[in-house]
Design a protein around this motif. Structure first.
Motif, PDB file in Angstrom:
ATOM      1  N   TYR A   1       3.831   1.233  -6.628  1.00 13.66           N
ATOM      2  CA  TYR A   1       4.090   1.094  -5.194  1.00 13.66           C
ATOM      3  C   TYR A   1       5.597   1.120  -4.952  1.00 13.66           C
ATOM      4  CZ  TYR A   1      -0.454  -1.331  -5.644  1.00 13.66           C
ATOM      5  OH  TYR A   1      -1.741  -1.693  -5.946  1.00 13.66           O
TER       6      TYR A   1
ATOM      7  N   TYR B   1       8.384  -0.181  -1.978  1.00 11.06           N
ATOM      8  CA  TYR B   1       8.603  -0.959  -0.764  1.00 11.06           C
ATOM      9  C   TYR B   1      10.092  -0.917  -0.417  1.00 11.06           C
ATOM     10  CZ  TYR B   1       3.969  -3.142  -0.883  1.00 11.06           C
ATOM     11  OH  TYR B   1       2.626  -3.367  -0.854  1.00 11.06           O
TER      12      TYR B   1
ATOM     13  N   GLN C   1      13.053  -3.094   1.703  1.00 14.68           N
ATOM     14  CA  GLN C   1      13.370  -4.374   2.333  1.00 14.68           C
ATOM     15  C   GLN C   1      14.784  -4.309   2.885  1.00 14.68           C
ATOM     16  OE1 GLN C   1      13.523  -8.010  -0.125  1.00 14.68           O
ATOM     17  NE2 GLN C   1      12.388  -9.045   1.490  1.00 14.68           N
TER      18      GLN C   1
ATOM     19  N   GLY D   1      11.069  -7.427   6.824  1.00 20.49           N
ATOM     20  CA  GLY D   1      10.257  -7.844   5.690  1.00 20.49           C
ATOM     21  C   GLY D   1      10.106  -6.710   4.707  1.00 20.49           C
ATOM     22  N   LEU D   2       9.026  -6.748   3.977  1.00 28.90           N
ATOM     23  CA  LEU D   2       8.743  -5.720   2.983  1.00 28.90           C
ATOM     24  C   LEU D   2       7.933  -4.606   3.634  1.00 28.90           C
ATOM     25  CD1 LEU D   2       7.938  -8.194   0.160  1.00 28.90           C
ATOM     26  CD2 LEU D   2       9.544  -6.320  -0.119  1.00 28.90           C
TER      27      LEU D   2
ATOM     28  N   PHE E   1       5.964  -1.249   3.331  1.00 34.17           N
ATOM     29  CA  PHE E   1       5.276  -0.420   2.356  1.00 34.17           C
ATOM     30  C   PHE E   1       5.614   1.049   2.601  1.00 34.17           C
ATOM     31  CE2 PHE E   1       2.097   1.100  -0.438  1.00 34.17           C
ATOM     32  CZ  PHE E   1       1.361   2.084   0.207  1.00 34.17           C
TER      33      PHE E   1
ATOM     34  N   GLN F   1       2.129   4.580  -2.338  1.00 32.00           N
ATOM     35  CA  GLN F   1       1.488   4.119  -3.561  1.00 32.00           C
ATOM     36  C   GLN F   1       0.931   5.306  -4.334  1.00 32.00           C
ATOM     37  OE1 GLN F   1      -2.234   2.131  -3.087  1.00 32.00           O
ATOM     38  NE2 GLN F   1      -2.482   1.738  -5.267  1.00 32.00           N
TER      39      GLN F   1
ATOM     40  N   LEU G   1      17.184  -2.719   0.159  1.00 31.18           N
ATOM     41  CA  LEU G   1      16.732  -3.004  -1.207  1.00 31.18           C
ATOM     42  C   LEU G   1      15.387  -2.314  -1.371  1.00 31.18           C
ATOM     43  CD1 LEU G   1      17.064  -4.565  -3.857  1.00 31.18           C
ATOM     44  CD2 LEU G   1      16.192  -6.592  -2.690  1.00 31.18           C
TER      45      LEU G   1
ATOM     46  N   PHE H   1      12.159  -1.764  -3.608  1.00 31.32           N
ATOM     47  CA  PHE H   1      11.385  -2.350  -4.703  1.00 31.32           C
ATOM     48  C   PHE H   1      10.321  -1.381  -5.166  1.00 31.32           C
ATOM     49  CE2 PHE H   1      12.876  -6.560  -5.170  1.00 31.32           C
ATOM     50  CZ  PHE H   1      13.168  -7.081  -3.921  1.00 31.32           C
TER      51      PHE H   1
ATOM     52  N   ILE I   1       0.107  -7.554  -7.720  1.00 32.20           N
ATOM     53  CA  ILE I   1       1.201  -6.580  -7.744  1.00 32.20           C
ATOM     54  C   ILE I   1       2.422  -7.244  -8.342  1.00 32.20           C
ATOM     55  CG2 ILE I   1       2.743  -5.223  -6.309  1.00 32.20           C
ATOM     56  CD1 ILE I   1       0.533  -4.679  -4.440  1.00 32.20           C
TER      57      ILE I   1
ATOM     58  N   PHE J   1       6.435  -6.975  -9.060  1.00 32.77           N
ATOM     59  CA  PHE J   1       7.619  -6.303  -8.527  1.00 32.77           C
ATOM     60  C   PHE J   1       8.727  -6.205  -9.558  1.00 32.77           C
ATOM     61  CE2 PHE J   1       7.135  -5.757  -3.919  1.00 32.77           C
ATOM     62  CZ  PHE J   1       5.938  -6.424  -3.711  1.00 32.77           C
ATOM     63  N   GLY J   2       9.461  -5.089  -9.489  1.00 32.10           N
ATOM     64  CA  GLY J   2      10.694  -4.975 -10.232  1.00 32.10           C
ATOM     65  C   GLY J   2      11.802  -5.722  -9.510  1.00 32.10           C
ATOM     66  N   GLU J   3      12.992  -5.694 -10.088  1.00 28.25           N
ATOM     67  CA  GLU J   3      14.100  -6.439  -9.499  1.00 28.25           C
ATOM     68  C   GLU J   3      14.765  -5.705  -8.345  1.00 28.25           C
ATOM     69  OE1 GLU J   3      15.223  -9.019 -13.469  1.00 28.25           O
ATOM     70  OE2 GLU J   3      16.748  -7.748 -12.537  1.00 28.25           O
TER      71      GLU J   3
END
Lengths: 111, 114
Positions: B33, B35, B37, B42-43, B45, B48, B88, B90, B103, B105-107
């Protein structure tokens, strides 16, 4: 489209006070997940709720899924400074794989 | 450490340019996925993939595209960059993308467009 709102947007509490964030969806959700994002970090999965009226606890955290599966809440008892961060709910509709995140509630805890 | 790897961690580029963000999912995860930010958002989407195929699409701009390769890593391409694309980004992965999946998440990749 589907919207997932959270209230409050921000809350500042003193350490030891309780905290609750509410998550409301415009449509029925098949399940709901909660994530925590520390400042400067990435979202980390906390829990998933699937059944109507489900309540789950993780130490000082209590998660609830509404009877109509359109709302959820996260309650933290006796907050600590380690609880600081933004809490997101995230839900799915039916069998859709897309996970829609709520607007988030930022929690600040001071001594 | 979630097991999801994103590169680069930080990127500064000029308006009009194109960048590619890369993501390696957790070992064994087939679904990826993306995302976005922003500071006051917010996050959001974006998109995917599951096992190389697009599974779901969100609020992804036409200037953005993504793909998942046979080795399951994914790339998000952002072109004709605008100041408002600073955010950012993700990447996240899950086992199969099914509704009950967790799910991870990466950094994130911090993109600054100047």
């Amino acid at each position: 489209g589907q919207q997932v709102m959270q209230i409050p947007q921000y809350q500042h509490v003193q350490e030891g006070e309780d905290f609750t964030t509410y998550c409301n969806s415009s449509t029925t959700l098949s399940n709901i997940q909660w994530y925590k994002q520390r400042p400067g970090g990435h979202p980390v999965f906390l829990i998933q709720l699937v059944k109507s009226g489900e309540v789950k606890k993780q130490k000082r955290l209590t998660f609830q899924f509404g009877e109509a599966k359109k709302n959820s809440s996260l309650h933290i008892t006796a907050t600590q400074t380690t609880d600081v961060g933004t809490y997101f709910c995230a839900g799915r509709i039916g069998t859709a794989s897309k996970l829609t995140f709520g607007t988030g509630t930022r929690l600040q805890v001071t001594l | 450490d979630s097991g999801v790897t994103q590169t680069p961690k930080h990127l500064i580029t000029a308006t009009g340019q194109r960048v590619t963000l890369r993501c390696s999912p957790r070992s064994g995860d087939l679904s990826v996925y993306w995302y976005q930010q922003s500071l006051d958002q917010g996050l959001q989407f974006l998109i995917q993939y599951y096992n190389g195929e697009e599974r779901a699409k969100g609020n992804i701009l036409e200037r953005f595209s993504a793909q998942q390769f046979p080795d399951l890593h994914s790339e998000l391409n952002l072109s004709s960059l605008e100041l408002g694309d600073s955010a950012l980004y993700f990447c996240a992965s899950s086992v199969s993308g099914a509704p009950g999946n967790t799910i991870y998440f990466g950094e994130g990749s911090w993109l600054t467009v100047v």
